[in-house]
Design a protein around this motif. Structure first.
Motif, PDB file in Angstrom:
ATOM      1  N   THR A  29       6.342  -3.550 -12.462  1.00  0.00           N
ATOM      2  CA  THR A  29       5.043  -3.329 -13.093  1.00  0.00           C
ATOM      3  C   THR A  29       4.492  -1.968 -12.700  1.00  0.00           C
ATOM      4  OG1 THR A  29       3.668  -4.224 -11.308  1.00  0.00           O
ATOM      5  CG2 THR A  29       4.560  -5.802 -12.908  1.00  0.00           C
ATOM      6  N   LEU A  30       3.546  -1.501 -13.474  1.00  0.00           N
ATOM      7  CA  LEU A  30       2.925  -0.207 -13.223  1.00  0.00           C
ATOM      8  C   LEU A  30       2.172  -0.210 -11.892  1.00  0.00           C
ATOM      9  CD1 LEU A  30       2.399   2.615 -14.328  1.00  0.00           C
ATOM     10  CD2 LEU A  30       0.529   1.677 -15.698  1.00  0.00           C
ATOM     11  N   THR A  31       1.487  -1.313 -11.610  1.00  0.00           N
ATOM     12  CA  THR A  31       0.725  -1.398 -10.361  1.00  0.00           C
ATOM     13  C   THR A  31       1.650  -1.374  -9.154  1.00  0.00           C
ATOM     14  OG1 THR A  31      -0.897  -2.756 -11.538  1.00  0.00           O
ATOM     15  CG2 THR A  31      -1.050  -2.698  -9.152  1.00  0.00           C
ATOM     16  N   LYS A  32       2.721  -2.125  -9.197  1.00  0.00           N
ATOM     17  CA  LYS A  32       3.669  -2.143  -8.078  1.00  0.00           C
ATOM     18  C   LYS A  32       4.308  -0.773  -7.886  1.00  0.00           C
ATOM     19  CE  LYS A  32       4.804  -7.084  -8.210  1.00  0.00           C
ATOM     20  NZ  LYS A  32       5.872  -8.099  -8.467  1.00  0.00           N
ATOM     21  N   THR A  33       4.574  -0.084  -8.986  1.00  0.00           N
ATOM     22  CA  THR A  33       5.132   1.267  -8.877  1.00  0.00           C
ATOM     23  C   THR A  33       4.141   2.208  -8.206  1.00  0.00           C
ATOM     24  OG1 THR A  33       6.434   0.911 -10.898  1.00  0.00           O
ATOM     25  CG2 THR A  33       6.133   3.186 -10.167  1.00  0.00           C
ATOM     26  N   LEU A  34       2.857   2.053  -8.534  1.00  0.00           N
ATOM     27  CA  LEU A  34       1.822   2.880  -7.914  1.00  0.00           C
ATOM     28  C   LEU A  34       1.812   2.687  -6.402  1.00  0.00           C
ATOM     29  CD1 LEU A  34      -0.634   4.770  -8.685  1.00  0.00           C
ATOM     30  CD2 LEU A  34      -2.061   2.717  -8.468  1.00  0.00           C
ATOM     31  N   PHE A  35       1.849   1.440  -5.934  1.00  0.00           N
ATOM     32  CA  PHE A  35       1.864   1.177  -4.494  1.00  0.00           C
ATOM     33  C   PHE A  35       3.162   1.674  -3.854  1.00  0.00           C
ATOM     34  CE2 PHE A  35      -1.569  -1.926  -5.302  1.00  0.00           C
ATOM     35  CZ  PHE A  35      -2.399  -1.627  -4.233  1.00  0.00           C
ATOM     36  N   LYS A  36       4.249   1.574  -4.592  1.00  0.00           N
ATOM     37  CA  LYS A  36       5.543   2.039  -4.077  1.00  0.00           C
ATOM     38  C   LYS A  36       5.525   3.555  -3.873  1.00  0.00           C
ATOM     39  CE  LYS A  36      10.474   1.294  -4.996  1.00  0.00           C
ATOM     40  NZ  LYS A  36      11.451   0.691  -5.945  1.00  0.00           N
ATOM     41  N   ILE A  37       4.932   4.281  -4.821  1.00  0.00           N
ATOM     42  CA  ILE A  37       4.802   5.728  -4.698  1.00  0.00           C
ATOM     43  C   ILE A  37       3.917   6.074  -3.496  1.00  0.00           C
ATOM     44  CG2 ILE A  37       3.854   7.801  -5.790  1.00  0.00           C
ATOM     45  CD1 ILE A  37       4.612   6.591  -8.486  1.00  0.00           C
ATOM     46  N   ALA A  38       2.848   5.296  -3.304  1.00  0.00           N
ATOM     47  CA  ALA A  38       1.934   5.552  -2.187  1.00  0.00           C
ATOM     48  C   ALA A  38       2.663   5.449  -0.847  1.00  0.00           C
ATOM     49  CB  ALA A  38       0.767   4.579  -2.238  1.00  0.00           C
TER      50      ALA A  38
END
Length: 508
Positions: A29-38
């Motif tokens: 998901t887009l949200t999980k990708t955001l946290f992964k990038i963080a």
């Protein structure tokens, strides 16, 4: 900067600071990708953008938009947000009626384009659910944490120019809206929302209401990342102080003593003294008989009214900063120094302080964006006030402070509340020169309710649904005092008073 490009709620690619694609394993998901990038880039600012607007990303100014670590900013290209304007039925905050062409404080977030620091995301990653719906996640995060000190904005400068909407905004369904209200507001508001739909739209939202019962309230303890803004908002530590006064000689003298003891002295103290008596003269002899470590600009006028007095003072400003003070305040010697430190750390242009009476309890203990504004306890950069004055339509009424604060926000000036800077408001008795003020509607058979000046501010600054919410809340508050046998008569009279208030508000 790290850029996350997406389409239809799916992550497409990750770009580095030079806008070049970098190898990165996209999550489900887009949200999980955001946290992964963080986690992968803990010291970066992460910018998300829909593929349709990628070429318009204003990368040259992003460092000034995200000038400290506690900022969440986005921009909705269209006039719509994921959270529909029906939320106005239960939310009367100033953050819903977003002015799109300036930097405006709001927790309403958009997936079109936006950004947040990786450090901040990592600080909430263990106790904040990464919702599959990216728009829901952004709005939920902002709504939950804004009151705890996350600075949230609608920021048009994220894009290089104003572009036409390409992507259709899919707004929350009624079920999602009711669940959002249950998760982020007190439980009673889901019933108020359902009631408003019935009363104002003749729609029964029974299924969304029932499903919201199973939604738990969302709680998140957010710890602010250290503020260290790169914005330069102070070039000279010079400040003018504005004080309107009427019949409070002793109290005003004490205020001047507090100002004279400041570790950073004001440059000018602008006193507007009012006395409506035709043959009266100034009673402030201590202005000239004592030596003060600042220049006092004293204006004596027979015209009463705090709006007029403050406007006269605003026309005399010389310094870079302005302190809107009152004639019955007390404060310690570090007040101005503390304000300048906060302004420097936050990189902001307006601050309002704690403003309690001597025995009042402090309720809000975290620095945050505020919907209130106090004309007796606020500090503003003078350059922000070129087009702003106190509204003379509100003289001798209510709402002039609120209106002034909204004028600031509509010019792109955020107002920050600082709980660790305190001004004590003595709430002194009225001075002895006040005359009875007659309002335009005093002789009417039907007296307006609410006050037309309050109605004026609602018509000017709130959405239509927020106004309807205010009407219902006011009605319920007043009808509690009535006998059940008088309800119908009360309802008819209430409607007449409401219409009278709108009539006079439009006249104002």
């Amino acid at each position: 900067m790290i850029y996350l490009i997406h389409q239809n709620s799916s992550a497409l690619k990750v770009l580095d600071s030079d806008l070049q694609e970098t190898p990165f394993l996209i999550d489900t998901t887009l949200t999980k990708t955001l946290f992964k990038i963080a986690k992968a880039f803990p010291n970066e600012i992460i910018i998300w953008c829909h593929q349709a607007y990628q070429e318009f990303i204003n990368s040259s100014v992003l460092h000034t938009i995200f000038h400290h670590q506690n900022i969440l900013a986005s921009y909705s290209v269209s006039s719509k947000y994921y959270i529909p304007n029906s939320l106005g039925y239960i939310d009367q905050s100033v953050f819903l009626n977003v002015k799109k062409d300036v930097t405006f404080p709001t927790w309403l977030m958009s997936s079109d384009v936006g950004g947040i620091s990786a450090r901040l995301l990592n600080s909430v990653s263990n106790n904040f659910k990464p919702f599959d719906n990216f728009d829901y996640f952004l709005n939920s995060l902002a709504k939950t944490v804004m009151i705890q000190g996350l600075f949230c904005y609608s920021e048009p400068a994220l894009l290089t120019k104003k572009v036409q909407p390409i992507v259709e905004i899919k707004q929350a369904s009624n079920i999602q809206l009711f669940k959002f209200v249950k998760a982020h507001y007190k439980w009673v508001w889901v019933f108020m929302l359902a009631s408003c739909f019935v009363i104002y739209e003749k729609k029964l939202k029974l299924i969304p209401l029932i499903k919201s019962f199973f939604q738990k309230r969302l709680n998140l303890n957010f710890e602010q990342v250290n503020f260290q803004s790169i914005n330069t908002v102070i070039t000279k530590k010079e400040i003018d102080v504005i004080i309107p006064t009427i019949g409070r000689k002793t109290y005003l003298h004490d205020v001047l003593i507090d100002l004279a003891n400041q570790t950073i002295l004001p440059k000018n103290v602008i006193i507007i003294e009012q006395n409506p008596l035709p043959d009266s003269v100034s009673e402030l002899d201590f202005i000239t008989t004592k030596n003060w470590p600042f220049h006092i600009k004293h204006t004596f006028t027979h015209q009463t009214g705090v709006c007029n007095a403050r406007n006269l003072a605003l026309n005399q400003i010389e310094s870079e900063w302005v302190f809107l003070n009152d004639d019955d305040n007390r404060f310690d010697e570090h007040l101005i120094e503390s304000v300048f430190k906060k302004v420097h750390d936050f990189g902001v242009l307006a601050i309002t302080t704690v403003y309690l009476q001597e025995n009042e309890k402090l309720l809000f203990t975290k620095t945050h964006q505020t919907g209130i504004f106090g004309s007796g306890n606020s500090f503003i950069k003078a350059s922000c006030l070129k087009n702003i004055r106190f509204n003379m339509a509100l003289e001798f009424g209510y709402g002039e402070d609120f209106d002034f604060g909204m004028q600031l926000r509509n010019e792109g000036v955020d107002v920050i509340y600082c709980p660790d800077i305190r001004i004590t408001h003595l709430k002194a008795p009225f001075g002895g020169f006040r005359t009875e003020v007659k309002q335009l509607w005093d002789a009417d058979m039907v007296q307006p309710k609410p006050s037309p000046t309050i109605m004026y501010t609602f018509l000017k600054h709130y959405t239509k649904k927020q106004l309807l919410n205010y009407k219902l809340v006011l009605f319920l508050r007043l009808i509690k005092k009535e006998s059940i046998f008088n309800y119908w008569s009360f309802y008819k009279n209430f409607q007449k008073k409401w219409q009278a208030s709108i009539f006079w508000a439009k006249k104002l």
